[in-house]
Enzyme design. Structure first.
Site, short mmCIF file in Angstrom:
data_model
loop_
_atom_site.label_atom_id
_atom_site.label_comp_id
_atom_site.label_asym_id
_atom_site.label_seq_id
_atom_site.Cartn_x
_atom_site.Cartn_y
_atom_site.Cartn_z
N GLU A 181 0.80 -1.23 0.00
CA GLU A 181 0.00 0.00 0.00
C GLU A 181 0.83 1.29 0.00
OE1 GLU A 181 -2.72 -0.43 3.29
OE2 GLU A 181 -3.36 -2.41 2.64
N GLU A 296 -6.41 -10.64 -1.25
CA GLU A 296 -7.15 -10.45 0.01
C GLU A 296 -8.66 -10.38 -0.23
OE1 GLU A 296 -5.55 -7.21 2.30
OE2 GLU A 296 -3.49 -7.64 1.76
#
Ligand code: G3I
Length: 392
Positions: A181, A296
């Protein structure tokens, strides 16, 4: 007359489009897939693992090692539901939290691999691959890190961590989420880089340092860049996809070792769904020679009105459509859900408004419910994997 003759068969109900679960009527395509196998038996040839194996795909989930009965698995005596679910359904695992800084680094001078090693032992016993997650992030860090790190020691801290941790698992991991991220357009940086602690203390070259160090520590792991909010055809997510592609291109220009991109896929059961923009992104990543992993996947049901039936029907549609969209792409090699059962999803641990259902009921984002029973999402996902093209 057997009970079955007294009841309409599922097939008859499906033909009439009248199968109901709770107060929701589920679509025929969903229950039809259940007729393919015994709806209650989802192990062995009926498992997600077997269907992924048959298509040359990796399917798995984020797991909590503390919940795994590894000794029972080793002895062949375990009856623990979560343990058997993880063993039977996955051919690849990732630690939800046990390989993050926060789990591995209780104090500056200590590396504690207890839970991570438990996961590795479990996977070895169960014949499963393991993804590493993650070596460098702005979250999941121990309390001592921020007060300790400064411009003088940050490079050494990051290098030492990666050499030690990736070195500890050297040769035993399928892939590493090296940096997680790193793109945040809201931070207003020209390159879209998130103003994280690592960025502030080292500068943008923290990314190069992380990937080059990981390549030294474990030359066998596929080094992955993992991010979220890049799935939908909305202006914000299209912009973020562009910034991720630009980051990858800069890596390639500088010879930074990178092998894959992780698309986290924290999706919502309502609202816009992934489409052409993501497919284009996956193909662009493929043209740069990189693999793509769905890392995810879960489906937020916060906005779905009604009960379990309504949630399950909405979630199953996503588990039918999303894998079908991506698994057509030859460079999409793995699909992992973020947890395997609703019983342990992070979405039922969050207190934020975007996670808490207005009626206070629990979210149902995963292929197995709170009671470890297969949900309609399981059958939808299994059907999508079964229908995927074979991957080499
Ligand atoms: O283990 C401690 C426990 O000892 C302590 O008593 C408790 C007090 O709050 O905290 C426990 O640690 C928690 C940890 O999960 C294990 O349950 C942390 O507070 C909590 O912040 C942590 O949340 C995790 C979060 O990442 C931050 O690391 C979630 O479980 C996990 O699902 C979530 O996963 C992230 C991915 O890594 C990256 N992509 C987004 C995804 C969702 O946020």
């Amino acid at each position: 007359m057997g009970a079955r003759e007294l009841m309409w068969s599922r097939r008859d109900l499906a033909k009439a489009g009248l199968l109901a679960v709770g107060s929701a009527v589920l679509p025929e395509w969903l229950w039809g897939s259940q007729e393919a196998g015994n709806a209650t038996d989802v192990t062995g040839v009926n498992s997600l693992r077997a269907h992924a194996d048959a298509r040359g795909l990796l399917f798995g989930a984020a797991v909590v090692p503390q919940l795994l009965d590894v000794d029972g698995l080793a002895a062949g005596t375990t009856t623990d539901g979560y343990t058997l679910l993880v063993k039977n359904q996955a051919n690849i695992l990732v630690a939800e939290n046990s390989m993050k800084w926060g789990a591995l680094r209780p104090s500056p001078g200590v590396f504690d691999f207890t839970q991570a090693d438990k996961l590795m032992r479990f996977a070895s016993l169960a014949g499963q691959k393991v993804r590493g997650h993650n070596l460098c992030w702005h979250e999941g860090n121990p309390g001592w890190l921020k007060p300790t790190a400064n411009r003088d020691n940050a490079r050494a801290l990051l290098t030492e961590h990666i050499l030690t941790v990736a070195g500890h698992f050297r040769g035993r991991l399928h892939s590493w989420d090296v940096v997680n991220e790193a793109i945040e357009p809201k931070d207003g940086q020209a390159d879209g880089l998130r103003k994280s602690m690592w960025y502030d203390l080292i500068g943008p070259e923290y990314l190069d340092l992380a990937y080059r160090t990981a390549a030294i520590a474990d030359p066998d792991a596929k080094l992955t860049y993992n991010d979220y909010g890049i799935e939908l055809d909305t202006p914000d997510q299209a912009k973020k996809r562009e910034l991720v592609l630009a980051l990858i291109k800069r890596f390639k220009e500088r010879g930074v070792p990178l092998h894959a991109v992780g698309v986290q896929s924290h999706l919502s059961a309502d609202g816009p769904q992934p489409g052409a923009g993501l497919v284009q992104f996956v193909r662009e990543v493929g043209r740069m020679g990189l693999e793509v992993y769905v890392t995810e996947l879960d489906v937020n049901t916060r906005n779905i009105k009604g009960g379990n039936g309504e949630q399950d029907a909405a979630v199953a549609r996503v588990y039918k459509d999303y894998p079908a969209l991506l698994l057509e792409e030859p460079n999409v090699k793995a699909l992992l859900t973020w947890g395997i059962t609703d019983a342990h999803t992070w979405l039922n641990q969050m207190k934020q408004p975007w996670a808490v259902r207005p009626d206070g009921s629990r979210q149902r984002p995963l292929p197995f419910d709170d009671a470890l029973q297969p949900t309609p999402a399981f059958f939808a996902l299994r059907g999508a994997i079964e229908g995927a093209k074979k991957h080499d």
